[in-house]
Motif scaffolding. Structure first.
Motif, PDB file in Angstrom:
ATOM      1  N   VAL A  84      17.726  28.783  19.604  1.00  0.00           N
ATOM      2  CA  VAL A  84      18.399  27.807  18.742  1.00  0.00           C
ATOM      3  C   VAL A  84      17.696  26.445  18.769  1.00  0.00           C
ATOM      4  O   VAL A  84      18.026  25.564  17.975  1.00  0.00           O
ATOM      5  CB  VAL A  84      19.900  27.655  19.113  1.00  0.00           C
ATOM      6  CG1 VAL A  84      20.653  28.956  18.846  1.00  0.00           C
ATOM      7  CG2 VAL A  84      20.071  27.213  20.549  1.00  0.00           C
ATOM      8  N   GLU A  85      16.734  26.296  19.669  1.00  0.00           N
ATOM      9  CA  GLU A  85      15.951  25.064  19.754  1.00  0.00           C
ATOM     10  C   GLU A  85      14.637  25.422  20.430  1.00  0.00           C
ATOM     11  O   GLU A  85      14.617  26.222  21.369  1.00  0.00           O
ATOM     12  CB  GLU A  85      16.718  24.043  20.596  1.00  0.00           C
ATOM     13  CG  GLU A  85      16.139  22.666  20.622  1.00  0.00           C
ATOM     14  CD  GLU A  85      17.013  21.723  21.458  1.00  0.00           C
ATOM     15  OE1 GLU A  85      16.437  20.912  22.188  1.00  0.00           O
ATOM     16  OE2 GLU A  85      18.264  21.819  21.391  1.00  0.00           O
ATOM     17  N   ASP A 112      23.123  25.365  33.157  1.00  0.00           N
ATOM     18  CA  ASP A 112      22.637  25.995  31.929  1.00  0.00           C
ATOM     19  C   ASP A 112      21.113  26.026  31.834  1.00  0.00           C
ATOM     20  O   ASP A 112      20.561  26.234  30.768  1.00  0.00           O
ATOM     21  CB  ASP A 112      23.200  25.263  30.718  1.00  0.00           C
ATOM     22  CG  ASP A 112      22.659  23.839  30.586  1.00  0.00           C
ATOM     23  OD1 ASP A 112      22.149  23.284  31.586  1.00  0.00           O
ATOM     24  OD2 ASP A 112      22.742  23.281  29.485  1.00  0.00           O
ATOM     25  N   LYS A 126      26.959  31.330  25.612  1.00  0.00           N
ATOM     26  CA  LYS A 126      26.428  30.266  26.464  1.00  0.00           C
ATOM     27  C   LYS A 126      25.044  29.875  25.970  1.00  0.00           C
ATOM     28  O   LYS A 126      24.294  30.726  25.494  1.00  0.00           O
ATOM     29  CB  LYS A 126      26.341  30.753  27.917  1.00  0.00           C
ATOM     30  CG  LYS A 126      25.814  29.715  28.885  1.00  0.00           C
ATOM     31  CD  LYS A 126      25.845  30.207  30.325  1.00  0.00           C
ATOM     32  CE  LYS A 126      25.326  29.116  31.256  1.00  0.00           C
ATOM     33  NZ  LYS A 126      25.442  29.468  32.649  1.00  0.00           N
ATOM     34  N   ARG A 127      24.724  28.597  26.095  1.00  0.00           N
ATOM     35  CA  ARG A 127      23.386  28.129  25.734  1.00  0.00           C
ATOM     36  C   ARG A 127      22.589  27.841  26.988  1.00  0.00           C
ATOM     37  O   ARG A 127      23.028  27.084  27.854  1.00  0.00           O
ATOM     38  CB  ARG A 127      23.470  26.877  24.867  1.00  0.00           C
ATOM     39  CG  ARG A 127      23.912  27.198  23.471  1.00  0.00           C
ATOM     40  CD  ARG A 127      23.788  26.007  22.567  1.00  0.00           C
ATOM     41  NE  ARG A 127      24.105  26.417  21.214  1.00  0.00           N
ATOM     42  CZ  ARG A 127      23.666  25.830  20.138  1.00  0.00           C
ATOM     43  NH1 ARG A 127      22.901  24.765  20.246  1.00  0.00           N
ATOM     44  NH2 ARG A 127      23.986  26.261  18.957  1.00  0.00           N
ATOM     45  N   TRP A 128      21.419  28.462  27.086  1.00  0.00           N
ATOM     46  CA  TRP A 128      20.518  28.282  28.223  1.00  0.00           C
ATOM     47  C   TRP A 128      19.339  27.420  27.820  1.00  0.00           C
ATOM     48  O   TRP A 128      18.719  27.649  26.777  1.00  0.00           O
ATOM     49  CB  TRP A 128      19.977  29.629  28.686  1.00  0.00           C
ATOM     50  CG  TRP A 128      20.961  30.455  29.437  1.00  0.00           C
ATOM     51  CD1 TRP A 128      21.809  31.400  28.927  1.00  0.00           C
ATOM     52  CD2 TRP A 128      21.209  30.410  30.842  1.00  0.00           C
ATOM     53  NE1 TRP A 128      22.564  31.946  29.939  1.00  0.00           N
ATOM     54  CE2 TRP A 128      22.213  31.358  31.121  1.00  0.00           C
ATOM     55  CE3 TRP A 128      20.676  29.668  31.895  1.00  0.00           C
ATOM     56  CZ2 TRP A 128      22.690  31.574  32.399  1.00  0.00           C
ATOM     57  CZ3 TRP A 128      21.148  29.889  33.168  1.00  0.00           C
ATOM     58  CH2 TRP A 128      22.140  30.826  33.413  1.00  0.00           C
ATOM     59  N   ARG A 141      15.886  26.607  23.870  1.00  0.00           N
ATOM     60  CA  ARG A 141      17.309  26.756  24.171  1.00  0.00           C
ATOM     61  C   ARG A 141      17.737  28.055  23.494  1.00  0.00           C
ATOM     62  O   ARG A 141      17.473  28.262  22.321  1.00  0.00           O
ATOM     63  CB  ARG A 141      18.105  25.564  23.650  1.00  0.00           C
ATOM     64  CG  ARG A 141      19.491  25.494  24.240  1.00  0.00           C
ATOM     65  CD  ARG A 141      20.183  24.177  23.962  1.00  0.00           C
ATOM     66  NE  ARG A 141      19.491  23.008  24.437  1.00  0.00           N
ATOM     67  CZ  ARG A 141      19.573  22.482  25.664  1.00  0.00           C
ATOM     68  NH1 ARG A 141      20.361  23.054  26.554  1.00  0.00           N
ATOM     69  NH2 ARG A 141      18.907  21.397  25.997  1.00  0.00           N
ATOM     70  N   VAL A 142      18.354  28.926  24.284  1.00  0.00           N
ATOM     71  CA  VAL A 142      18.737  30.249  23.803  1.00  0.00           C
ATOM     72  C   VAL A 142      20.247  30.396  23.891  1.00  0.00           C
ATOM     73  O   VAL A 142      20.854  30.044  24.902  1.00  0.00           O
ATOM     74  CB  VAL A 142      18.041  31.342  24.663  1.00  0.00           C
ATOM     75  CG1 VAL A 142      18.540  32.723  24.293  1.00  0.00           C
ATOM     76  CG2 VAL A 142      16.533  31.247  24.517  1.00  0.00           C
ATOM     77  N   GLU A 143      20.829  30.915  22.821  1.00  0.00           N
ATOM     78  CA  GLU A 143      22.261  31.198  22.822  1.00  0.00           C
ATOM     79  C   GLU A 143      22.463  32.678  23.117  1.00  0.00           C
ATOM     80  O   GLU A 143      21.906  33.539  22.421  1.00  0.00           O
ATOM     81  CB  GLU A 143      22.885  30.844  21.477  1.00  0.00           C
ATOM     82  CG  GLU A 143      24.391  30.923  21.501  1.00  0.00           C
ATOM     83  CD  GLU A 143      25.008  30.275  20.282  1.00  0.00           C
ATOM     84  OE1 GLU A 143      25.735  30.986  19.580  1.00  0.00           O
ATOM     85  OE2 GLU A 143      24.747  29.081  20.045  1.00  0.00           O
TER      86      GLU A 143
END
Length: 120
Positions: A45-46, A103, A63-65, A57-59
């Motif tokens: 997602v980013e 996160d 949860k976003r990591w 950034r992974v959803e």
């Protein structure tokens, strides 16, 4: 002779400061729990494909990591190009969670388009 010595004496503190700031900017790997590997599969997602380390950034599962990857030169030489970690791509990350940030993770390997890439 005195002029040259003065330049060396003045440049050594500047060099030491630069090295210190560089070391502080790069976080150590000891802040990640390497006793418990985790696997995260989700959508990017980013994405920031820049040095000192690419980050995404992974959803996944609600949860976003925040995932710390490898330096750009290593990513590119191993086939993990900016396009393959772009927003919207599906990835699987294997790595270690941060001991300080709930996160965040340091990624050891990433699977992109069915191909696993070792990052360390």
């Amino acid at each position: 002779m005195h002029h040259a010595r003065r330049l060396i004496v003045r440049s050594v503190p500047a060099l030491m400061l630069a090295v210190s700031l560089s070391a502080m900017a790069h976080h150590g790997w000891s802040t990640y729990d390497d006793t418990k590997p985790i696997t995260v599969t989700g959508k990017v997602v980013e994405s920031h494909y820049e040095n000192p380390h690419a980050t995404i950034r992974v959803e996944a599962d609600g949860k976003r990591w925040f995932a710390v990857l490898a330096p750009i030169s290593r990513m590119e030489s191993r086939g993990a190009t900016a396009e393959k970690v772009a927003v919207g791509r599906q990835v699987t990350l294997v790595g270690y969670a941060s001991k300080e940030k709930a996160d965040e993770m340091r990624v050891e390997r990433i699977t992109l388009d069915g191909k696993t890439v070792e990052l360390r």
